[in-house]
Design an enzyme around this catalytic site. Structure first.
Site, PDB file in Angstrom:
ATOM      1  N   ARG A 147      21.428 100.739  30.504  1.00 44.16           N
ATOM      2  CA  ARG A 147      21.558  99.440  31.053  1.00 44.16           C
ATOM      3  C   ARG A 147      22.930  99.073  30.174  1.00 44.16           C
ATOM      4  O   ARG A 147      22.724  98.772  28.984  1.00 44.16           O
ATOM      5  CB  ARG A 147      20.586  98.431  31.107  1.00 44.16           C
ATOM      6  CG  ARG A 147      20.794  97.228  31.654  1.00 44.16           C
ATOM      7  CD  ARG A 147      19.820  96.149  31.215  1.00 44.16           C
ATOM      8  NE  ARG A 147      20.018  95.191  30.285  1.00 44.16           N
ATOM      9  CZ  ARG A 147      19.669  93.916  30.023  1.00 44.16           C
ATOM     10  NH1 ARG A 147      18.397  93.641  30.955  1.00 44.16           N
ATOM     11  NH2 ARG A 147      19.963  93.111  29.390  1.00 44.16           N
ATOM     12  N   TYR A 159      24.303  86.310  28.719  1.00 43.13           N
ATOM     13  CA  TYR A 159      23.074  87.180  28.718  1.00 43.13           C
ATOM     14  C   TYR A 159      23.433  88.561  28.445  1.00 43.13           C
ATOM     15  O   TYR A 159      24.346  89.219  28.991  1.00 43.13           O
ATOM     16  CB  TYR A 159      22.606  86.927  30.435  1.00 43.13           C
ATOM     17  CG  TYR A 159      21.189  88.094  30.345  1.00 43.13           C
ATOM     18  CD1 TYR A 159      20.249  87.620  29.647  1.00 43.13           C
ATOM     19  CD2 TYR A 159      21.389  89.259  30.967  1.00 43.13           C
ATOM     20  CE1 TYR A 159      18.878  88.601  29.928  1.00 43.13           C
ATOM     21  CE2 TYR A 159      20.384  90.117  30.996  1.00 43.13           C
ATOM     22  CZ  TYR A 159      19.268  89.696  30.238  1.00 43.13           C
ATOM     23  OH  TYR A 159      18.262  90.669  30.363  1.00 43.13           O
ATOM     24  N   ASP A 210      21.980  94.132  34.785  1.00 45.66           N
ATOM     25  CA  ASP A 210      21.291  93.216  34.964  1.00 45.66           C
ATOM     26  C   ASP A 210      21.968  91.737  35.186  1.00 45.66           C
ATOM     27  O   ASP A 210      22.533  91.326  34.209  1.00 45.66           O
ATOM     28  CB  ASP A 210      20.000  93.112  33.813  1.00 45.66           C
ATOM     29  CG  ASP A 210      19.204  91.906  34.451  1.00 45.66           C
ATOM     30  OD1 ASP A 210      19.139  91.283  35.394  1.00 45.66           O
ATOM     31  OD2 ASP A 210      18.098  91.687  33.417  1.00 45.66           O
ATOM     32  N   HIS A 212      20.598  88.944  36.042  1.00 41.44           N
ATOM     33  CA  HIS A 212      19.631  87.961  35.619  1.00 41.44           C
ATOM     34  C   HIS A 212      19.512  86.834  36.460  1.00 41.44           C
ATOM     35  O   HIS A 212      19.500  85.497  36.003  1.00 41.44           O
ATOM     36  CB  HIS A 212      19.948  87.581  34.026  1.00 41.44           C
ATOM     37  CG  HIS A 212      18.722  87.481  33.163  1.00 41.44           C
ATOM     38  ND1 HIS A 212      18.286  86.506  32.847  1.00 41.44           N
ATOM     39  CD2 HIS A 212      17.774  88.274  32.841  1.00 41.44           C
ATOM     40  CE1 HIS A 212      17.083  86.549  32.063  1.00 41.44           C
ATOM     41  NE2 HIS A 212      17.039  87.915  32.013  1.00 41.44           N
ATOM     42  N   GLU A 236      20.425  94.674  38.918  1.00 41.26           N
ATOM     43  CA  GLU A 236      18.997  94.255  38.893  1.00 41.26           C
ATOM     44  C   GLU A 236      19.365  92.490  39.112  1.00 41.26           C
ATOM     45  O   GLU A 236      20.281  91.926  38.655  1.00 41.26           O
ATOM     46  CB  GLU A 236      18.726  94.398  37.393  1.00 41.26           C
ATOM     47  CG  GLU A 236      17.191  93.720  37.124  1.00 41.26           C
ATOM     48  CD  GLU A 236      16.776  93.823  35.528  1.00 41.26           C
ATOM     49  OE1 GLU A 236      17.223  94.875  35.250  1.00 41.26           O
ATOM     50  OE2 GLU A 236      16.302  93.188  35.082  1.00 41.26           O
ATOM     51  N   GLU A 262      10.695  91.353  38.015  1.00 40.97           N
ATOM     52  CA  GLU A 262      10.363  91.286  36.545  1.00 40.97           C
ATOM     53  C   GLU A 262       9.548  90.033  36.395  1.00 40.97           C
ATOM     54  O   GLU A 262       8.618  89.852  35.702  1.00 40.97           O
ATOM     55  CB  GLU A 262      11.155  91.429  35.373  1.00 40.97           C
ATOM     56  CG  GLU A 262      12.287  90.396  35.274  1.00 40.97           C
ATOM     57  CD  GLU A 262      13.288  90.609  34.326  1.00 40.97           C
ATOM     58  OE1 GLU A 262      13.732  91.726  34.065  1.00 40.97           O
ATOM     59  OE2 GLU A 262      13.896  89.567  33.569  1.00 40.97           O
ATOM     60  N   ARG A 283      10.136  96.031  40.127  1.00 41.84           N
ATOM     61  CA  ARG A 283      10.151  95.813  38.508  1.00 41.84           C
ATOM     62  C   ARG A 283       9.058  95.221  38.131  1.00 41.84           C
ATOM     63  O   ARG A 283       8.942  94.741  36.936  1.00 41.84           O
ATOM     64  CB  ARG A 283      11.474  95.250  38.074  1.00 41.84           C
ATOM     65  CG  ARG A 283      12.753  96.284  37.984  1.00 41.84           C
ATOM     66  CD  ARG A 283      13.862  95.494  37.528  1.00 41.84           C
ATOM     67  NE  ARG A 283      13.962  94.898  36.237  1.00 41.84           N
ATOM     68  CZ  ARG A 283      13.458  95.427  35.162  1.00 41.84           C
ATOM     69  NH1 ARG A 283      13.314  96.569  34.753  1.00 41.84           N
ATOM     70  NH2 ARG A 283      13.463  94.599  33.964  1.00 41.84           N
ATOM     71  N   GLU A 339      11.804 100.674  31.883  1.00 41.57           N
ATOM     72  CA  GLU A 339      12.683 100.289  30.949  1.00 41.57           C
ATOM     73  C   GLU A 339      12.105 100.133  29.553  1.00 41.57           C
ATOM     74  O   GLU A 339      10.781 100.036  29.432  1.00 41.57           O
ATOM     75  CB  GLU A 339      13.014  98.616  31.194  1.00 41.57           C
ATOM     76  CG  GLU A 339      13.892  97.787  30.255  1.00 41.57           C
ATOM     77  CD  GLU A 339      13.949  96.496  30.533  1.00 41.57           C
ATOM     78  OE1 GLU A 339      13.046  95.753  31.408  1.00 41.57           O
ATOM     79  OE2 GLU A 339      14.687  95.667  29.918  1.00 41.57           O
ATOM     80  N   TRP A 402      18.832  81.001  33.786  1.00 38.47           N
ATOM     81  CA  TRP A 402      19.143  81.703  32.566  1.00 38.47           C
ATOM     82  C   TRP A 402      18.979  83.102  32.712  1.00 38.47           C
ATOM     83  O   TRP A 402      18.091  83.576  33.553  1.00 38.47           O
ATOM     84  CB  TRP A 402      18.101  81.332  31.331  1.00 38.47           C
ATOM     85  CG  TRP A 402      18.546  82.202  30.340  1.00 38.47           C
ATOM     86  CD1 TRP A 402      19.452  82.339  29.554  1.00 38.47           C
ATOM     87  CD2 TRP A 402      17.728  83.246  29.592  1.00 38.47           C
ATOM     88  NE1 TRP A 402      19.690  83.264  28.674  1.00 38.47           N
ATOM     89  CE2 TRP A 402      18.523  83.907  28.885  1.00 38.47           C
ATOM     90  CE3 TRP A 402      16.439  83.898  30.033  1.00 38.47           C
ATOM     91  CZ2 TRP A 402      17.995  84.831  28.107  1.00 38.47           C
ATOM     92  CZ3 TRP A 402      16.008  85.076  29.505  1.00 38.47           C
ATOM     93  CH2 TRP A 402      16.674  85.753  28.476  1.00 38.47           C
TER      94      TRP A 402
HETATM   95  O1  KDG Z   1      11.164  87.168  28.471  1.00 37.51           O
HETATM   96  C1  KDG Z   1      12.485  87.587  29.504  1.00 37.51           C
HETATM   97  C2  KDG Z   1      13.039  88.826  28.983  1.00 37.51           C
HETATM   98  O2  KDG Z   1      12.078  89.966  29.136  1.00 37.51           O
HETATM   99  C3  KDG Z   1      13.871  89.348  30.176  1.00 37.51           C
HETATM  100  O3  KDG Z   1      15.150  88.418  29.981  1.00 37.51           O
HETATM  101  C4  KDG Z   1      14.538  90.519  29.921  1.00 37.51           C
HETATM  102  O4  KDG Z   1      15.857  90.758  32.003  1.00 37.51           O
HETATM  103  C5  KDG Z   1      15.172  90.963  31.167  1.00 37.51           C
HETATM  104  C6  KDG Z   1      15.083  92.637  31.328  1.00 37.51           C
HETATM  105  O5  KDG Z   1      15.567  93.167  32.306  1.00 37.51           O
HETATM  106  O6  KDG Z   1      14.587  93.262  30.554  1.00 37.51           O
HETATM  107 MG    MG Z   2      15.930  91.691  33.808  1.00 31.50          MG
END
Ligand code: KDG
Ligand code: MG
Length: 402
Positions: A147, A159, A210, A212, A236, A262, A283, A339, A402
């Site tokens: 990644r 991020y 990602d 995010h 992602e 996630e 995920r 991951e 975030w």
């Molecule tokens: O607790 C939040 C994290 O696990 C996250 O920000 C990590 O987005 C993430 C990832 O893809 O690992």
């Molecule tokens: Mg993520």
């Protein structure tokens, strides 16, 4: 096989973790991860105050019945606190079952569908050059999937850009760090990053990214389209995924594979995405989506619809979750990728484990159960320390995802 004791262990070897330990009348113990990053003590209380009193005296072999008892019996369903607690119980009961039958958990899940599990690592850097160098380091370690995230010029604390090269830890003590965000600046840097990575490393390496949860559907569509020439393994979390419909728009515009899940905690968060084939990878992970039992149901639905698994595996998911994830990954037919963010040395010492990494592939090991334990005496030397994930604001001060 009655449950005679259970307790929650909260510790902070490098970062905070919440672990459930269940003990049976035969003296067998099982572990489950219950860590919910930034809100850890709420799950600890849910387990200690509300779930453990219900576990004592139950038959540890009745894994599905216990899951349904805790899920339907609470009346209040779903949500990350409830589901992390249920996940921990479910994981611990699978661990106990494996130990009682003297077999690794993956053998109870249908056996191995593959020899080992492909993982991806996290490469990041302040600049494109730094990220290229970090990807190169992973490739030298034998990884086949990486990644890549990089700093965004003009944006403080982008991020995914961490303090170390092999792990990324965004939770910090004190008040939450306030990070800044500019979609325009971000969308300007990501396509050149991947253009450069493909140029440097050729067509074979799997590249992931990602977003995010920070884009709107049309922005996600634009990014997916811009990245098409660099054929990512996945993009992602392009959008905040509470609104599953957002993915319909992205899907109409781009062939870049999409991954999400996630922050999902049940199959009800992703059934539309899966049934309409709006994503390529789901995920959801053991600790937040109902344990091994519920994750298998999600994977079965996904298998019908050509969706593969790609479980979350950041540092805030403990080695207990990692071990459980690897048993799941090894067994389900429609596994895609796992991951893996390396834990600190302190974390690894507190949670001795059998799982091993070799050339970007992992295996859970063949110890009975999950093959992971907790050194309680050592854990006690690392007391809990409150930490929060960052809060994100746009350049004009408006709160953003975030
Ligand atoms: O607790 C939040 C994290 O696990 C996250 O920000 C990590 O987005 C993430 C990832 O893809 O690992
Ligand atoms: Mg993520």
């Amino acid at each position: 096989m009655r449950i005679t004791d259970a307790k929650v262990i909260v510790c902070s070897p490098g970062r905070n973790f919440v672990t459930l330990k269940i003990v049976t009348e035969d003296g067998i113990h099982g572990l489950g991860d219950a860590t919910l990053n930034g809100r850890e003590l709420s799950v600890a209380s849910y387990l200690t105050d509300h779930v453990i009193p219900l576990l004592i005296g139950r038959d540890a072999r009745r894994i599905e019945d216990t899951w349904q008892y805790l899920y339907k019996g609470a009346y209040w369903r779903r949500g990350p606190v409830t589901m992390s607690a249920i996940s921990a119980v479910d994981t611990a009961l699978w661990d106990i079952r494996g130990k009682a039958l003297q077999t690794p958990v993956y053998q109870l899940l249908g056996g191995a569908s593959r020899e080992s599990v492909m993982i991806y690592g996290h490469a990041n850097g302040d600049t494109i050059d730094d990220t290229v160098a970090a990807v190169g380091e992973y490739l030298r370690l034998g990884y086949r999937a990486v990644r890549a995230q990089c700093g965004v010029p003009g944006v403080a604390h982008a991020y995914g850009v961490g303090r170390g090269r092999l792990f990324y830890e965004p939770a910090e003590p004190g008040q939450p760090l306030e990070t800044a965000w500019s979609t325009e600046r971000y969308l300007n840097i990501v396509p050149p990053l991947f253009e450069r990575l493909r140029h440097e490393f050729g067509p074979d390496v799997h590249l992931l990214h990602d977003a995010h949860h920070r884009l709107t559907p049309i922005e996600g569509a634009r990014l997916g389209k811009a990245l098409e020439p660099y054929h990512l393994f996945w993009l992602e979390d392009p959008v905040p995924a509470e609104l599953q419909e957002g993915f319909r728009l992205i899907r109409q515009h781009t062939t870049t594979p999409l991954a999400v899940g996630e922050v999902f905690d049940t199959i009800f968060d992703c059934h539309t995405l899966i049934e309409e084939q709006l994503i390529d990878y789901i995920r959801t992970t053991v600790v937040h989506a109902g344990g091994i039992s519920h994750l298998r149901k999600i994977a079965s639905l996904a298998e019908l619809h050509h969706v593969r698994t790609g479980s979350h595996g950041a540092t805030d998911l403990s080695p207990v979750c990692m071990a459980a994830a690897l048993h799941f990954d090894l067994s389900v037919h429609n596994f895609g990728i796992q991951e893996y963010m390396r834990h600190t040395a302190e974390t690894d010492r507190v949670f001795p484990h059998q799982y091993a990494l070799d050339q970007g592939q992992m295996h859970p090991g063949d110890a009975p159960g999950l093959g992971v334990d907790i050194d309680e005496a050592l854990a006690a030397t690392y007391p809990y320390s409150r930490a929060y994930l960052p809060v994100n604001r746009k350049e004009d001060g408006t709160i953003h995802s975030w």
